[in-house]
Design a protein around this motif. Structure first.
Motif, PDB file in Angstrom:
ATOM      1  N   MET A 140       0.825  -1.199   0.000  1.00 52.26           N
ATOM      2  CA  MET A 140       0.000   0.000   0.000  1.00 52.26           C
ATOM      3  C   MET A 140       0.869   1.262   0.000  1.00 52.26           C
ATOM      4  O   MET A 140       0.622   2.206  -0.763  1.00 52.26           O
ATOM      5  N   GLN A 141       1.928   1.269   0.832  1.00 52.20           N
ATOM      6  CA  GLN A 141       2.815   2.426   0.893  1.00 52.20           C
ATOM      7  C   GLN A 141       3.580   2.596  -0.412  1.00 52.20           C
ATOM      8  O   GLN A 141       3.771   3.726  -0.892  1.00 52.20           O
ATOM      9  N   SER A 142       3.984   1.485  -1.008  1.00 51.89           N
ATOM     10  CA  SER A 142       4.683   1.544  -2.294  1.00 51.89           C
ATOM     11  C   SER A 142       3.784   2.130  -3.370  1.00 51.89           C
ATOM     12  O   SER A 142       4.225   2.955  -4.187  1.00 51.89           O
ATOM     13  N   ASP A 143       2.523   1.705  -3.374  1.00 51.62           N
ATOM     14  CA  ASP A 143       1.569   2.220  -4.363  1.00 51.62           C
ATOM     15  C   ASP A 143       1.313   3.706  -4.154  1.00 51.62           C
ATOM     16  O   ASP A 143       1.203   4.473  -5.123  1.00 51.62           O
ATOM     17  N   ILE A 144       1.212   4.107  -2.886  1.00 54.04           N
ATOM     18  CA  ILE A 144       1.009   5.533  -2.585  1.00 54.04           C
ATOM     19  C   ILE A 144       2.197   6.345  -3.091  1.00 54.04           C
ATOM     20  O   ILE A 144       2.028   7.404  -3.715  1.00 54.04           O
ATOM     21  N   ASN A 145       3.416   5.858  -2.811  1.00 55.07           N
ATOM     22  CA  ASN A 145       4.619   6.560  -3.263  1.00 55.07           C
ATOM     23  C   ASN A 145       4.642   6.682  -4.784  1.00 55.07           C
ATOM     24  O   ASN A 145       5.004   7.727  -5.340  1.00 55.07           O
ATOM     25  N   GLU A 146       4.254   5.598  -5.452  1.00 57.81           N
ATOM     26  CA  GLU A 146       4.270   5.602  -6.912  1.00 57.81           C
ATOM     27  C   GLU A 146       3.255   6.596  -7.458  1.00 57.81           C
ATOM     28  O   GLU A 146       3.541   7.330  -8.413  1.00 57.81           O
ATOM     29  N   GLN A 147       2.079   6.630  -6.849  1.00 57.71           N
ATOM     30  CA  GLN A 147       1.054   7.572  -7.289  1.00 57.71           C
ATOM     31  C   GLN A 147       1.488   9.011  -7.030  1.00 57.71           C
ATOM     32  O   GLN A 147       1.306   9.885  -7.877  1.00 57.71           O
ATOM     33  N   GLU A 148       2.057   9.242  -5.840  1.00 53.81           N
ATOM     34  CA  GLU A 148       2.523  10.590  -5.507  1.00 53.81           C
ATOM     35  C   GLU A 148       3.610  11.049  -6.474  1.00 53.81           C
ATOM     36  O   GLU A 148       3.649  12.214  -6.872  1.00 53.81           O
ATOM     37  N   SER A 149       4.491  10.134  -6.835  1.00 53.85           N
ATOM     38  CA  SER A 149       5.620  10.492  -7.700  1.00 53.85           C
ATOM     39  C   SER A 149       5.177  10.845  -9.110  1.00 53.85           C
ATOM     40  O   SER A 149       5.878  11.566  -9.827  1.00 53.85           O
ATOM     41  N   LYS A 150       4.000  10.367  -9.520  1.00 56.96           N
ATOM     42  CA  LYS A 150       3.537  10.619 -10.889  1.00 56.96           C
ATOM     43  C   LYS A 150       3.284  12.095 -11.147  1.00 56.96           C
ATOM     44  O   LYS A 150       3.379  12.550 -12.281  1.00 56.96           O
TER      45      LYS A 150
END
Length: 715
Positions: free
Chosen positions: A633-643
């Motif tokens: 979940m944290q990895s997905d959040i980071n990936e979304q934020e980085s976009k």
């Protein structure tokens, strides 16, 4: 800078002392022929006699060395126990006395215990990896070892390794799980592996990697390798740029700038357990791919014929490079951890890396029928055996002449990430832009300062000049930027400050010190012999060069630079040299003010600053969940934020970049892919907001220049 300074009184005195020592060291003064003790004797002698600011070998030194060496041997606190540390601490104030008597007792005690603990840990990690990990448990792992204490018992050591290995395996688990999902998405009939099967496969991959780490690296380390680490810890107490080159390291140092290299075209360094990218060689495969960046950490390496990669965390850098390098045309996949904490796989096709691509190159910059020039200089290179034909100043002069032939109205000198190099070269290069005068001041301990001057009255370029820098612009780059700033000859755009390295090093072959040496190659020592100063009397040491126009960058909130190193030499000032500022054809302060106004309203720079703050926040958060759902979940959040920061790389200026007339002719008979390399460079420049602002400044300066010419005519 190494071997770059003129031989002054201090260095001459050192050489005389060394010449005397070469006699004394062959007499009865060497009571023990043991190589390790001889090396300690020679190294401490050279540092005490030749270092710019030799430190006292006293209890204060001993305590610092004790802490730094233990930290260096076991940075993640995965081998030593609290009881080991307490036993070692008995030597805390004795190491200085041991060094004075060429005694290596402290090293021997620590080294023997380390070898013992390594054998114990082999049993621990195999035991840990023999049992499945439970990824449903809510627990976390702290990736910052500074937050850890030494363990007290074998049970605690087992637990430390369990969390470390679970963390390492979690990444493998996620890779396999995502791979299985993709296979099922492509083929509905595909039956995914069970979670138990995925967990077992991930654990086995970790076991293979750690076996390789211990078998090929830990066990392969010789006593000489480990003793070199001890010697390096000793010499680095003097300052961050004093270091010992063991025989193999000296060989690599001597050959690193020769010929061609086969690989990905990246320079690497080791920080704690991690292999980090510190430079991408211009024109090389990594540079061309645009997939890797400075500060990226390489976690794993996978060859194209392998199913699983090799974990290189903790590996010796020389061994890690063996996995990364390879023949031209072969592929290597690197698992990279970005500065924002995201992890991704990057595949690079290896190629011949021509170090000539690190030489100066130029482009014509066109904007609304106006032509400007940009020269990129990755380093202040020189061939001391053929100075007249190969040096950065000569090449920059040549590029300026070519740009002038193409109608250049203003020049950008790009020194971003330029780590420095030859001092004579930077003095000569500064002379291309001023009539004559001092460029830099140099001082050795207890010696009068020396002012290095441009004595050539000719000026190759007297028009508008902008210099680009960043936090990684160091040494000779800082001298160049500082001199042009002090003369008010150029506007400096970039980071809040440059790297802040204001010291000079010389490399000395230690074998010259011992006549009839039968103990084998002693290697070499690079040590700080001088400090350099701006012509205004200030130093760039720690402070760096502060840009006239400060703009945010990816390193704005990350700790980089000399001031972040252990025990750097202090900032100080000397008397200014005598010089006259440039007879300015523009309002210096007004031009800077206009640029700052433009920058404050630039949306691209606002996004870059926001990204830099976000990256800093991710770096500061060192705790990672070992629960797979939470981790994912944290990895997905980071990936979304980085976009939301993807727009940074999608930015386009209204500038066009063209080859000089000279290079356009070369393209017609190109056999080295020069045109392809240049077009990749032009593409990067067309997205560069800093180059865009540099052109705006050149336009402002050019307008002021034209107005002044008109005013002169009217008078």
């Amino acid at each position: 800078m190494k071997d770059m300074m003129k031989m002054n009184y201090r260095v001459l005195l050192l050489m005389l002392l060394l010449a005397f020592a070469s006699c004394s060291f062959t007499s009865k003064s060497i009571e023990n022929p043991d190589k390790d003790k001889l090396l300690i004797q020679v190294v401490t002698y050279v540092l005490q006699q030749g270092h710019f600011d030799p430190i006292q070998l006293d209890n204060t030194f001993s305590k610092r060395l004790f802490e730094h060496y233990i930290e260096r041997v076991d940075p993640a606190k995965r081998f030593f126990y609290e009881s080991d540390y307490e036993q070692f601490k008995k030597y805390e104030t004795q190491i200085d006395d041991q060094l004075k008597s060429f005694n290596i007792g402290f090293f021997d005690v620590v080294d023997d215990r380390l070898l013992q603990r390594i054998e114990e840990v082999k049993l621990i990690y195999k035991d840990v990896l023999s049992e499945p990990f439970d990824y449903t448990v809510e627990e976390s792992f702290d990736t910052d070892s500074e937050n850890l204490d030494y363990v007290y018992s074998r049970r605690e050591m087992h637990e430390r390794w369990r969390k470390q290995l679970k963390f390492s395996t979690l990444s493998n688990y996620d890779d396999i799980y995502e791979d299985e999902k993709q296979k099922q998405e492509k083929d509905a009939a595909y039956v995914m592996k069970t979670e138990a099967e995925i967990e077992k496969e991930a654990r086995e991959a970790t076991l293979r990697s750690i076996d390789i780490y211990f078998n090929d690296n830990v066990d392969d380390q010789t006593r000489e390798d480990r003793f070199s680490t001890y010697v390096n810890t000793i010499v680095e107490e003097f300052d961050p740029h004093t270091y010992y080159l063991a025989p193999k390291g000296k060989e690599d140092f001597d050959t690193q700038m020769s010929g061609k290299l086969e690989g990905i075209g990246a320079r690497l360094t080791k920080r704690m357990d991690y292999i980090k990218i510190v430079e991408l060689i211009s024109g090389g495969p990594a540079w061309r791919s645009q997939l890797l960046e400075v500060e990226d950490v390489i976690l794993k390496v996978k060859q194209e014929n392998e199913e699983k990669g090799i974990d290189i965390v903790g590996m010796r850098i020389s061994d890690a490079i063996k996995y990364i390098k390879g023949p031209k045309g072969t592929k290597v996949t690197l698992t990279i951890k970005k500065v924002d904490g995201t992890v991704k796989d990057v595949t690079i096709v290896r190629d011949i890396v021509e170090l000539g691509e690190t030489y100066a190159k130029s482009s014509v910059v066109e904007k609304e029928n106006k032509k400007f020039g940009i020269i990129n200089l990755p380093r202040f290179y020189v061939d001391f055996d053929d100075y007249k034909n190969l040096n950065a100043a000569k090449d920059v002069r040549r590029e300026i002449e070519r740009l002038k032939q193409d109608g250049m109205e203003g020049l950008i000198l790009d020194l971003r990430s330029n780590g420095g190099g030859s001092l004579p070269t930077v003095v000569e290069m500064a002379g291309l832009f001023i009539k004559e005068g001092p460029v830099v001041q140099v001082r050795s301990t207890d010696s009068p300062k020396e002012v290095l001057k441009d004595k050539d009255k000719s000026i190759v370029w007297d028009g508008p000049l902008v210099i680009l820098v960043n936090e990684l612009s160091a040494s000779a780059s800082e001298i160049m930027a500082a001199a042009m700033q002090d003369y008010k000859r150029a506007i400096v755009i970039g980071s809040k400050q440059t790297y802040g390295k204001g010291t000079v090093q010389n490399v000395y072959n230690l074998n010259k010190l011992v006549r009839n040496n039968t103990n084998g190659d002693l290697g070499a020592l690079a040590f700080t012999t001088q400090k350099y100063y701006r012509i205004n009397g200030g130093s760039v040491q720690l402070e760096g060069v502060k840009s006239d126009v400060q703009v945010p960058g990816r390193f704005s909130f990350i700790e980089v630079g000399e001031k972040e190193k252990e025990n750097p030499l202090p900032y100080d000032e000397i008397d200014p040299a005598q010089y006259d500022t440039w007879e300015s054809y523009f309002d210096y302060e007004k031009t800077i003010k206009k640029s700052k106004q433009r920058m404050s309203n630039n949306e691209q720079l606002k996004l870059i600053e926001e990204n830099a703050r976000w990256v800093k926040n991710k770096i500061d958060n060192t705790r990672v969940s070992l629960n797979y759902k939470t981790f994912k979940m944290q990895s997905d959040i980071n990936e979304q934020e980085s976009k939301r920061f993807d727009a940074i790389s999608e930015y386009k200026t209204n500038l066009s970049f063209q080859p000089t007339g000279y290079e356009r002719q070369l393209f017609t008979k190109d056999t080295t892919n020069l045109q392809e390399k240049r077009e990749r460079w032009y593409e990067n420049l067309s997205k560069d907001v800093y180059v865009e602002e540099a052109v705006h400044i050149l336009e402002d300066i050019k307008m002021s220049y034209n107005l002044k010419k008109v005013a002169k005519v009217k008078r």
